[in-house]
Scaffold this motif. Structure first.
Motif, PDB file in Angstrom:
ATOM      1  N   LEU A  47       0.630  -1.258  -0.008  1.00 11.41           N
ATOM      2  CA  LEU A  47       0.174   0.109   0.220  1.00 11.41           C
ATOM      3  C   LEU A  47       0.793   1.232   0.020  1.00 11.41           C
ATOM      4  O   LEU A  47       0.348   2.417  -0.356  1.00 11.41           O
ATOM      5  N   GLY A  48       2.214   1.069   0.426  1.00 11.45           N
ATOM      6  CA  GLY A  48       2.916   2.284   0.498  1.00 11.45           C
ATOM      7  C   GLY A  48       3.723   2.752  -0.878  1.00 11.45           C
ATOM      8  O   GLY A  48       4.273   3.989  -1.033  1.00 11.45           O
ATOM      9  N   ASN A  49       3.517   2.027  -1.784  1.00 11.89           N
ATOM     10  CA  ASN A  49       4.010   2.340  -3.097  1.00 11.89           C
ATOM     11  C   ASN A  49       2.777   2.194  -4.256  1.00 11.89           C
ATOM     12  O   ASN A  49       2.351   1.027  -4.384  1.00 11.89           O
ATOM     13  N   SER A  50       2.734   3.263  -4.863  1.00  7.87           N
ATOM     14  CA  SER A  50       1.765   3.236  -5.829  1.00  7.87           C
ATOM     15  C   SER A  50       1.937   2.351  -7.209  1.00  7.87           C
ATOM     16  O   SER A  50       0.910   1.658  -7.510  1.00  7.87           O
ATOM     17  N   LEU A  51       3.133   1.941  -7.395  1.00  5.22           N
ATOM     18  CA  LEU A  51       3.400   1.125  -8.839  1.00  5.22           C
ATOM     19  C   LEU A  51       2.911  -0.200  -8.182  1.00  5.22           C
ATOM     20  O   LEU A  51       2.610  -0.970  -8.970  1.00  5.22           O
ATOM     21  N   VAL A  52       3.437  -0.632  -7.052  1.00  2.00           N
ATOM     22  CA  VAL A  52       3.254  -2.329  -6.544  1.00  2.00           C
ATOM     23  C   VAL A  52       1.786  -2.069  -6.278  1.00  2.00           C
ATOM     24  O   VAL A  52       1.208  -3.172  -6.611  1.00  2.00           O
TER      25      VAL A  52
END
Length: 199
Positions: A47-52
């Motif tokens: 959730l902390g990385n938009s790409l992931v």
């Protein structure tokens, strides 16, 4: 790179929903970082990385949307009628459901239409079976009649003019050039033409 892949594929409503929703979730993760950062620590790597997050969402939705999607379909064409339009519509719709590459589907449409024109109008009609597995697109065309001759070398103009089968020889050669692999064989009920396209 992602946009290039997306634009090269044929998309139906399912695939459009997968792409649109995943992209929206990724954008929301960037805009509302404080909301997503409030999630439990175990989920922070996602959730902390938009790409992931967008990628995980796209993979999950794609798996869900593929449920009930047939990888092998059959089209039966009755004698007469507008078979060219039916073939184009059939393969275009299936290509969109499978998210196949547009250029491969266009080649498959050309091959199927050419085979249909060469074999004429069998009284028992024509069957076209298409199968797709992300790496291969295969068409099997069944009809009552003699198998097509698929020459390796281009027929000479004299052969085309002098022989009654000259046009069929030329058509068989052109089909070999348009498909990645092609075979034609006699069966107990007529003949089959197999067209293979690398995806």
């Amino acid at each position: 790179s992602g946009m290039q892949i997306i634009t090269a594929r044929m998309l139906d409503a399912r695939k459009t929903l997968v792409i649109g929703f995943s992209f929206a979730i990724a954008v929301m993760a960037d805009i509302h970082q404080d909301v997503f950062m409030a999630a439990p620590p175990v989920l922070q790597p996602i959730l902390g990385n938009s790409l992931v997050l967008g990628t995980v969402c796209a993979v999950a939705l794609n798996l869900i949307m593929r449920l009930g999607l047939r990888q092998r379909v059959l089209l039966k064409l009755e004698a007469g009628g507008h078979k060219r339009e039916a073939i184009e519509q059939f393969l275009s719709e299936q290509g969109a459901r499978w998210a196949a590459r547009r250029d491969v589907i266009n080649r498959a449409i050309f091959g199927a239409v050419q085979v249909d024109e060469v074999i004429g109008d069998p009284p028992s009609g024509v069957e076209i079976e298409a199968s797709f597995d992300e790496y291969n697109l295969d068409l099997t065309i069944r009809y009552a009649g003699a198998p097509l001759i698929i020459p390796v070398k281009r027929p000479m103009p004299k052969e085309i003019i002098a022989d009654e089968e000259g046009e069929r020889l030329l058509a068989g050669y052109l089909l070999r050039r348009s498909a990645d692999r092609i075979t034609s064989e006699a069966t107990g009920q007529g003949a089959e033409v197999h067209l293979h396209y690398d995806h």
